[in-house]
Design an enzyme around this catalytic site. Structure first.
Site, PDB file in Angstrom:
ATOM      1  N   ASP A   1     -10.493  15.779 -16.547  1.00  0.00           N
ATOM      2  CA  ASP A   1     -10.492  14.764 -16.162  1.00  0.00           C
ATOM      3  C   ASP A   1      -9.739  14.266 -18.405  1.00  0.00           C
ATOM      4  O   ASP A   1     -11.150  14.919 -18.983  1.00  0.00           O
ATOM      5  CB  ASP A   1     -11.753  14.067 -16.300  1.00  0.00           C
ATOM      6  CG  ASP A   1     -11.551  12.867 -16.371  1.00  0.00           C
ATOM      7  OD1 ASP A   1     -11.341  11.910 -17.953  1.00  0.00           O
ATOM      8  OD2 ASP A   1     -12.167  11.711 -16.053  1.00  0.00           O
TER       9      ASP A   1
ATOM     10  N   LYS B   1      -8.979   3.010 -19.772  1.00  0.00           N
ATOM     11  CA  LYS B   1      -9.625   3.431 -21.179  1.00  0.00           C
ATOM     12  C   LYS B   1      -8.459   3.354 -22.043  1.00  0.00           C
ATOM     13  O   LYS B   1      -7.558   1.517 -22.156  1.00  0.00           O
ATOM     14  CB  LYS B   1     -10.198   4.902 -21.225  1.00  0.00           C
ATOM     15  CG  LYS B   1     -11.059   4.489 -20.405  1.00  0.00           C
ATOM     16  CD  LYS B   1     -12.598   3.769 -20.360  1.00  0.00           C
ATOM     17  CE  LYS B   1     -13.653   3.769 -19.170  1.00  0.00           C
ATOM     18  NZ  LYS B   1     -14.307   5.460 -18.986  1.00  0.00           N
TER      19      LYS B   1
ATOM     20  N   TYR C   1     -19.027  12.083 -17.927  1.00  0.00           N
ATOM     21  CA  TYR C   1     -18.714  11.263 -17.344  1.00  0.00           C
ATOM     22  C   TYR C   1     -19.881  10.890 -16.422  1.00  0.00           C
ATOM     23  O   TYR C   1     -19.380  11.396 -14.940  1.00  0.00           O
ATOM     24  CB  TYR C   1     -17.501  10.562 -16.703  1.00  0.00           C
ATOM     25  CG  TYR C   1     -17.370   8.864 -16.314  1.00  0.00           C
ATOM     26  CD1 TYR C   1     -17.714   8.416 -17.537  1.00  0.00           C
ATOM     27  CD2 TYR C   1     -16.773   8.910 -14.997  1.00  0.00           C
ATOM     28  CE1 TYR C   1     -17.507   6.614 -17.360  1.00  0.00           C
ATOM     29  CE2 TYR C   1     -17.579   7.832 -14.473  1.00  0.00           C
ATOM     30  CZ  TYR C   1     -17.509   6.308 -15.818  1.00  0.00           C
ATOM     31  OH  TYR C   1     -17.945   4.877 -15.041  1.00  0.00           O
TER      32      TYR C   1
ATOM     33  N   ARG D   1       1.481  -1.124   0.115  1.00  0.00           N
ATOM     34  CA  ARG D   1      -0.359  -0.044  -0.030  1.00  0.00           C
ATOM     35  C   ARG D   1       0.785   1.351   0.086  1.00  0.00           C
ATOM     36  O   ARG D   1       0.744   2.547  -0.094  1.00  0.00           O
ATOM     37  CB  ARG D   1      -0.772  -0.106   1.256  1.00  0.00           C
ATOM     38  CG  ARG D   1      -1.871   1.519   0.838  1.00  0.00           C
ATOM     39  CD  ARG D   1      -3.518   0.845   1.884  1.00  0.00           C
ATOM     40  NE  ARG D   1      -2.860  -0.299   2.970  1.00  0.00           N
ATOM     41  CZ  ARG D   1      -3.212  -0.283   4.138  1.00  0.00           C
ATOM     42  NH1 ARG D   1      -2.575   1.550   4.341  1.00  0.00           N
ATOM     43  NH2 ARG D   1      -3.136  -0.630   5.239  1.00  0.00           N
TER      44      ARG D   1
HETATM   45  C1  LIG Z   1     -14.756   5.460 -17.622  1.00  0.00           C
HETATM   46  C2  LIG Z   1     -15.015   6.959 -17.478  1.00  0.00           C
HETATM   47  C3  LIG Z   1     -13.548   6.900 -15.873  1.00  0.00           C
HETATM   48  C4  LIG Z   1     -14.130   6.415 -14.893  1.00  0.00           C
HETATM   49  O1  LIG Z   1     -13.033   5.115 -15.056  1.00  0.00           O
HETATM   50  P1  LIG Z   1     -13.588   3.504 -14.330  1.00  0.00           P
HETATM   51  O2  LIG Z   1     -12.317   3.103 -14.623  1.00  0.00           O
HETATM   52  O3  LIG Z   1     -14.296   2.901 -15.073  1.00  0.00           O
HETATM   53  O4  LIG Z   1     -13.619   3.835 -12.420  1.00  0.00           O
HETATM   54  C5  LIG Z   1     -13.709   8.447 -15.957  1.00  0.00           C
HETATM   55  N1  LIG Z   1     -13.417   9.601 -16.003  1.00  0.00           N
HETATM   56  C6  LIG Z   1     -14.151   9.110 -18.190  1.00  0.00           C
HETATM   57  C7  LIG Z   1     -13.963  10.651 -18.966  1.00  0.00           C
HETATM   58  C8  LIG Z   1     -13.968   8.081 -17.924  1.00  0.00           C
HETATM   59  O5  LIG Z   1     -14.046   7.785 -19.384  1.00  0.00           O
END
Ligand SMILES: *Cc1c(COP(=O)(O)O)cnc(C)c1O
Length: 386
Positions: free
Chosen positions: A182, A207, A109, A57
């Protein structure tokens, strides 16, 4: 750990990615790192630690490597990897103080606005939402009062709104806050928000960073180390949203092909966006790479090497038309998520919470690395059914 990003060779991120920063094992000469699974590390007879490692951790070798790679891609001072994109997204909010004001873009999101709706009050946060695409309203909302944190998503998922990161960063700093961007959909290949003035860049590494739809991970990267950043790190340590060794190994492996994959995905996405825009059965295409996008000029300034692999479009015929088109696809898979090497289509309205504002005739395409001709032919066959 060897780290070519710290060398004076001036290497491109493509090279740094492909070589995993130049990792090699001093003991065995292995070019590819082993899967590090140990959660604990032995002490010597004086009960001292021979290395700085204590417990997983606190950090582990593959965590360090993943973070160093993301840091290099984003031109960040430091990065932190989390167990999912949402764990990374929520970490800065957990580091705020009761009474802090948050200005967040809506139409992004769904997870972030939903958490702010359901838990923001209990955390004592004052939350103001501003719809994406209305930048004057966003700047005015930030300027209206001292603001601790501003959250934007660029380009936004699934509406593909583009925001001027530098303008929002300046407004945020005047209001005394930090700007979190983001940048999952832009990827470090196309945009480095920290170089445009943002303070923290956020990724769902599930992603594009990983790119193979086989693990959950998230990341934050900071322009400079601050007390706020250290508070986020402390929160991560005390709550533990970290990935295990197998996932971290796969993430590092996935990131080695990031630049190659995303370039192909973006080229495919542009070809598909142009095809859809010219198609008589399509009412509207949302893609920052098209001159018809309202912020195309801004996107061209903020992004390099293309405009990303994500786009949304509105087939004619409303909700029924969108669902019929999605159902007629034979190659592009009907599934959520984005950024993988395989193309996916999603009717976001069907899966978002009620009132999220996503139009019911919108289909989101996450374009993969397949042949663009095959993907276009698949869309052409599906749209011919309408
Ligand atoms: C998928 C996504 C998230 C969340 O991510 P996870 O890995 O599914 O928890 C946050 N922001 C954007 C733009 C996303 O496409």
């Amino acid at each position: 750990m060897k780290d070519l990003s710290k060398s004076n060779l001036g290497l491109s991120p493509d090279t740094l990615a492909a070589q995993g920063l130049g990792w090699e094992d001093a003991e065995t000469g292995a070019v590819i790192p082993p899967v590090h699974l140990s959660t604990t590390f032995a002490r010597d007879d004086q009960y001292q630690l021979p290395t700085h490692r204590v417990y997983a951790r606190d950090g582990a070798a593959s965590l360090d490597q993943a973070e160093a790679m993301i840091s290099a891609f984003e031109q960040a001072q430091e990065a932190m990897v989390f167990a999912s994109g949402l764990a990374a997204c929520m970490a800065p909010f957990h580091a705020l103080q009761p009474g802090d004001r948050v200005v967040a873009q809506s139409g992004i999101y769904f997870g972030v606005p939903t958490w702010l709706d359901e838990f923001g009050d209990a955390q004592g946060l004052e939350v103001v939402f501003v719809p994406g695409g209305d930048e004057p309203a966003l700047l005015a909302a930030i300027a209206a009062a001292a603001t601790a944190l501003v959250w934007i998503e660029n380009p936004s998922n699934p509406l593909m709104d583009v925001t001027d990161i530098t303008a929002v960063a300046e407004a945020t700093h005047r209001a005394g806050g930090v700007l979190c961007v983001d940048s999952t959909t832009a990827t470090p290949v196309h945009c480095q928000p920290l170089t445009l003035g943002a303070d923290i860049v956020v990724h769902s590494a599930t992603k594009y960073l990983n790119g193979h739809s086989d693990l959950l991970a998230g990341a934050l990267a900071t322009r400079v180390q601050t007390d706020f950043w250290e508070r986020i790190r402390r929160h991560r340590y005390l709550t533990g949203p970290l990935s295990g060794g197998f996932d971290l190994h796969l993430l590092v492996r996935g990131m080695r092909t990031l630049y190659l994959r995303v370039e192909r995905q973006s080229a495919n996405a542009l070809a598909i966006a142009e095809f859809l825009e010219a198609h008589p059965k399509v009412a509207r295409v949302r893609y920052p790479g098209l001159p018809s996008h309202p912020r195309h000029a801004l996107a061209a300034r903020q992004m390099q090497r293309g405009f990303g692999g994500l786009l949304s479009f509105h087939p004619k015929g409303g909700r029924d038309g969108a669902l019929a088109a999605a159902n007629a696809l034979q190659v592009i898979i009907r599934a959520t998520s984005l950024g993988g090497v395989e193309s996916l289509v999603e009717h976001r309205h069907s899966v978002e919470p009620p009132g999220s504002g996503v139009p019911d005739d919108l289909l989101r395409l996450s374009v993969g690395i397949e042949s663009a001709e095959d993907l276009i032919a698949d869309l052409d066959r599906a749209l011919a059914q309408l």
